[in-house]
Design an enzyme around this catalytic site. Sequence first.
Site, PDB file in Angstrom:
ATOM      1  N   HIS A   1      -2.746   9.912  -1.255  1.00 55.22           N
ATOM      2  CA  HIS A   1      -2.835   8.612  -1.924  1.00 55.22           C
ATOM      3  C   HIS A   1      -2.782   8.751  -3.443  1.00 55.22           C
ATOM      4  O   HIS A   1      -2.338   7.838  -4.140  1.00 55.22           O
ATOM      5  CB  HIS A   1      -4.076   7.851  -1.445  1.00 55.22           C
TER       6      HIS A   1
ATOM      7  N   ASP B   1       2.262 -14.753  12.460  1.00 51.63           N
ATOM      8  CA  ASP B   1       1.160 -15.435  11.764  1.00 51.63           C
ATOM      9  C   ASP B   1       0.188 -14.376  11.248  1.00 51.63           C
ATOM     10  O   ASP B   1      -0.498 -13.697  12.028  1.00 51.63           O
ATOM     11  CB  ASP B   1       0.461 -16.384  12.760  1.00 51.63           C
TER      12      ASP B   1
ATOM     13  N   LYS C   1      -7.960 -16.077  15.587  1.00 54.68           N
ATOM     14  CA  LYS C   1      -8.163 -15.747  14.162  1.00 54.68           C
ATOM     15  C   LYS C   1      -9.617 -15.473  13.793  1.00 54.68           C
ATOM     16  O   LYS C   1     -10.033 -15.725  12.663  1.00 54.68           O
ATOM     17  CB  LYS C   1      -7.575 -16.860  13.270  1.00 54.68           C
TER      18      LYS C   1
ATOM     19  N   GLU D   1       0.833  -1.205   0.000  1.00 53.87           N
ATOM     20  CA  GLU D   1       0.000   0.000   0.000  1.00 53.87           C
ATOM     21  C   GLU D   1       0.868   1.255   0.000  1.00 53.87           C
ATOM     22  O   GLU D   1       1.469   1.614   1.024  1.00 53.87           O
ATOM     23  CB  GLU D   1      -0.955   0.049   1.206  1.00 53.87           C
TER      24      GLU D   1
END
Length: 404
Positions: free
Chosen positions: A399, A304, A229, A100
């Site tokens: 951006h 992770d 998760k 990004e």
Amino acid sequence: MSDVSDLADRVQSGELRLYELEDHADEATAAAARRELLRRETESDPDAVGGFSFDAGDVHGSNIENLVGGVQVPLGVAGPVAVNGEAADGEYYLPLATTEGALVASVNRGCSAIRAGGGATARVLKNGMTRAPVFRVADVAEAKTVAEWVRENEDALAEAAESTTSHGELQSVTPYVVGDSVFLRFSYDTKDAMGMNMATIATGEAADVVEAETPAELVALSGNLCSDKKPAAINAVEGRGRTVSADVRIPREVVKERFNTTPEAIEEANTRKNLVGSAKAGALGFNAHAANVVAAMFLATGQDAAQVVEGSNTITTVEAREDELYASVNLASLEVGTVGGGTKLPTQAEGLDVLGVRGGGDPAGSNADALAELIATGVLAGELSLVSALASRNLSSAHEELGR
Ligand SMILES: CC(C)(COP(=O)([O-])OP(=O)([O-])OC[C@H]1O[C@@H](n2cnc3c(N)ncnc32)[C@H](O)[C@@H]1OP(=O)([O-])[O-])[C@@H](O)C(=O)NCCC(=O)NCCSC(=O)C[C@@](C)(O)CC(=O)[O-]
Ligand SMILES: NC(=O)C1=CN([C@@H]2O[C@H](COP(=O)(O)OP(=O)(O)OC[C@H]3O[C@@H](n4cnc5c(N)ncnc54)[C@H](OP(=O)(O)O)[C@@H]3O)[C@@H](O)[C@H]2O)C=CC1
């Protein structure tokens, strides 16, 4: 090459399964044969993924199955940023892996403002990796009996759990009853390991004791009250992994110079966006983009990636004070390790080296504490910069310039 082609032929003919290639060739050749197979059976030409810097033999059997290659993510660095933590103390460059555009620039800007303000203070407030198996019982009366047995026999459960690890320590077991289901939320100090394998193996041993000593029967070693998760309020409230906070005071003139806006405008944007907007949205995280920094630092240091879900359980506060801006972030459930999992891969280990936290700490746990404090500081930098960009109305132009 003939090996590769021959292996691909044997998979295509049905003689070998895709995951059996390492039984007939070294790991790098097996991966090349899978790439060849993908070339034949899909429209792809997976050449780029064939260039990677880890040893195929090191990851096979511990980090990946059916290895094909590696994906690469651009790595940038923000900082230096000054951190006054209990485990991390000094000036640090923060490694960030992302695609990004504008993210690293944003964190970099936040780091420079934090540094100009004298540095961030960071503290790990709580540490406990959880695993919560679910057991079947006859009814609520039996459920209560089992819960009481567990409360009275934590020592026996700790002995069983800790027999599987030389580092892990069982801290608590909290029973939850729902009808004829009993959930036991085991919490461990896993030191420098993120600890999910460690906690799961240890809990398996303790669950055997519960089954032997009570009428409860194990249904699933993970009963989702852990909660791993998945977005879950229990992690936001009780914490999971490290609960860590960072804050900073930035003088008014630095706010003006670095962020081109005022403490009052940043406070208002934070309140209306991160607090009111998040509440109206029913969000668990009350922040702008904690997930951006958590994900980028997770990728850079071998964490992770799926646990970004919990890592983004963050509340950001901002207060305009007389001569300064006060800002803080609280990450309720940041699951990090400096040993185990992906931390040993060469590029990720280099990321840990940039932070000075590779491997086991002295004392054990101090490296993972430092990593948590540094990620919290990175999140603080990112929050300050993005909320300021919104307050000064330059998010879209930034951006346009850096992100496309
Ligand atoms: C982009 C900036 C930093 C420009 O900010 P600026 O103030 O216009 O830039 P500047 O040229 O005046 O430079 C200021 C400082 O920014 C840094 N900086 C500036 N440019 C670079 C660069 N190329 N590479 C590295 N660092 C850079 C650097 O620290 C520099 O200080 P210096 O070192 O010059 O003294 C600013 O506009 C900004 O931070 N914008 C916010 C961008 C952002 O945070 N994006 C994150 C992703 S948004 C998203 O994914 C989530 C979202 C938005 O959907 C979540 C939500 O709903 O809120
Ligand atoms: N099993 C599951 O349900 C899940 C697994 N995972 C995966 O689990 C992995 C992470 O598990 P994790 O247990 O952290 O890692 P590992 O399974 O890689 O184990 C790490 C081991 O390192 C040893 N160790 C050496 N030095 C230290 C130290 N200073 N502090 C702590 N431990 C040390 C410990 O051995 P010892 O215990 O003998 O002391 C520890 O068990 C990741 O790959 C993740 O993707 C993720 C989610 C769920």
